[in-house]
Structure formats: C-alpha cells, structure tokens
Design an enzyme around this catalytic site. Structure first.
Site, PDB file in Angstrom:
ATOM      1  N   GLU A 243      64.735 -54.480 -36.166  1.00  0.00           N
ATOM      2  CA  GLU A 243      64.455 -55.464 -35.032  1.00  0.00           C
ATOM      3  C   GLU A 243      63.560 -55.798 -36.026  1.00  0.00           C
ATOM      4  OE1 GLU A 243      62.099 -53.857 -32.043  1.00  0.00           O
ATOM      5  OE2 GLU A 243      62.814 -51.869 -32.786  1.00  0.00           O
TER       6      GLU A 243
ATOM      7  N   LYS B 216      61.246 -44.204 -26.203  1.00  0.00           N
ATOM      8  CA  LYS B 216      60.123 -44.305 -25.491  1.00  0.00           C
ATOM      9  C   LYS B 216      59.181 -43.136 -24.572  1.00  0.00           C
ATOM     10  CE  LYS B 216      60.027 -48.739 -27.403  1.00  0.00           C
ATOM     11  NZ  LYS B 216      61.189 -48.862 -27.141  1.00  0.00           N
TER      12      LYS B 216
END
Length: 302
Positions: free
Chosen positions: A24, A158
């Site tokens: 990414e 996360k």
C-alpha cells in the site's frame, strides 16, 4: 482499457510468472513525514526483494493506477501534498478526475486483483471501531476481504479497534483468519490480543495451498494472515493498553470522529510512547513483507 501503469520491474516479473507482493501507499503519504516515509517504503520493498519476490507499491498518480513505483515516482509521492486517501468508495473517482491518491488496504486489494497479484503485505488492517454499535464505524477493509481474492498479511487488526467485534465480522463474512505460527490472534503492536485466532498455519506453503484451494472451490474473498510482530519489537498488551485508552478518551473529549479518528489515535500513541509505537510499526511491516514474499514464492512455484 484499464488505466494501469506497471513499473518495469513489476511488468517483467508478472510476465515471467515470478512472485510479486503488493504494497500500500498510505504509509508513505499519511503514515510519517518525509524523508522517513520514503526510507521506510524503500526498506519494505527491500525486504520483499530479499525474500525472493518483487514489490509492487500501489498508488494513483495523474489519474493512472500505478502497479509498482520507480524510485523517482516513490520519491515524488513521498513529497506530494494533499494526496487523497483512497478506499473502495473513492478509488474510481480519483482515477476519473486525474487525481493523486494513496491506497489503503481495500484499495490496494482492488488494484492487486486488477493486476493479477495474489499477495499483499501491510501493517494492520482496519476493522470495527470501538463504539461501532452507535457510530456504525466499520472499515471498508473488512468488506473488501470478504469479496476480493487476495491474501493479506498483517499484524492482525490495529489495536485501537474493537478486536472481538472485528473477528466476529470476519467470521460472518466468511473470511479465513489465519494466525501464523501461534494460536493467539495478534494485536498489531502486541503479539497476543488475548483472543484465539480461528485458524493457525505454520508455513508459507500451507497458506499458499489454502489460497489456491479457495479459488478451486469458487469461494469469493481473500484470506487474512495474522503475523505477530517480532518478539524483540513488541509492546506488550499490558503496556500499550492504558496508552490506547488514554488516546481514545482524548479523541472522545475532543469530538474527533470518522476518518479523523485513526490518524489522531496513532499520533497520540506515538507521543505517549515517545516514538516506540512507530519503531514497532516499522518492524512489523518489515516482518509482514518477508512472510508475504515467502507466500508469493510458494504460489508462484505452483
């Protein structure tokens, strides 16, 4: 005709059937300042190459989807201003209007699929945010995993998220969640979230075989490979937990919501840990790049 531009390195690798790993670009444009962002991106690409695969960093530049960036393009993106953060909802609009954008997990998966790349390495995926039962704040990454056939290597979700709800969502959506080399589901900065992963695999070859079998069975969607952060780089759950709670309380008190939540929280956690969270983040991304390269090699070997 698809608006895809391949870097010479990626183009040659794909034509030869060599292992390629998608990466990414939000870590470059939204993750850290220049020049550290470019230095980190180069280090991640080097980790993929050291693992015997070719890195394909994704980004939209000048209205074209770049499948791999040259060194000059990476440098230019790292210093660009007002770069859009692209997910499924806004990828097409950015391309159609000639814009510049960095790809999130969801957008990178879409670009990888278009390019015929099956493996993607990132830091941590998005997920169900805390308080989602009233805010409905759920990352598009989860829906993308349910529909786009790419194996995503991440250090779990996360840790600022609601991890139990994130795992529940993935289970409902039929996404395999595979812990690599352990039974526990990792929590980004920490190796153990306190939750058991639904699946465990101990080799890149096993993960590649599962990817191939999903395609053979006609199952939609990808796989999430939860790769724990190296032990020497982790911040234990009992240490990072109170820091996350403090940052969450500050975000609530300041009325920070929607897309602004994650950048705020990660910034405050960086400050509260005196930079240790960023060092851990870099270590886990490099670790994920190495595992993704091994999986891509196993897939390429057939």
């Amino acid at each position: 005709m698809l608006p895809l531009v391949y870097s010479p390195e990626v183009d040659a690798a794909l034509k030869a059937g060599h292992a390629v790993v998608a990466l990414e670009s939000t870590i470059i444009t939204h993750g850290m300042p220049w020049p550290q962002n470019v230095e980190t991106a180069r280090a991640v690409e080097a980790a993929v190459r050291d693992g015997g695969a070719v890195p394909a960093t994704m980004a939209v530049m000048g209205g074209r989807i770049h499948i791999g960036l040259t060194d000059a393009e990476l440098e230019r993106l790292g210093q660009a201003r007002d770069v859009a953060k692209l997910s499924r909802a806004d990828l097409a609009a950015c391309v159609a209007t000639g814009g510049t954008g960095a790809t999130t997990v969801a957008a990178t998966m879409i670009c990888a699929r278009l390019a015929g790349i099956s493996v993607f390495a990132t830091g941590g995926i998005g997920g169900v945010h805390r308080g989602a039962e009233t805010s409905f704040d759920i990352s598009a990454d989860l829906a993308e995993l349910a529909q786009t056939a790419v194996t995503v290597v991440a250090a779990g979700a996360k840790a600022i998220l609601d991890l139990p709800k994130t795992l529940e969502y993935l289970e409902t959506a039929g996404v395999p969640v595979i812990a690599y080399g352990q039974d526990a589901f990792p929590a980004f900065w920490s190796r153990d979230s306190g939750l058991k992963a639904p699946l465990r695999m101990d080799s890149a070859e096993a993960i590649a075989a599962a990817h191939r079998m999903r395609a053979l069975l006609g199952l939609p969607g990808g796989q999430l490979v939860a790769n724990p952060i190296p032990a020497e780089a982790e911040i234990a759950r009992e240490l990072i937990g109170p820091v996350i709670e403090t940052a969450l309380a500050e975000a609530a008190a300041q009325g920070i919501a929607a897309k602004a939540v994650t950048p705020f929280l990660l910034g405050r956690i960086f400050e509260l840990t005196e930079g240790r969270s960023l060092a851990a983040n870099i270590a886990l991304v490099l670790n994920n790049a190495r595992l993704a390269a091994a999986i891509a090699k196993a897939l390429a070997a057939g």
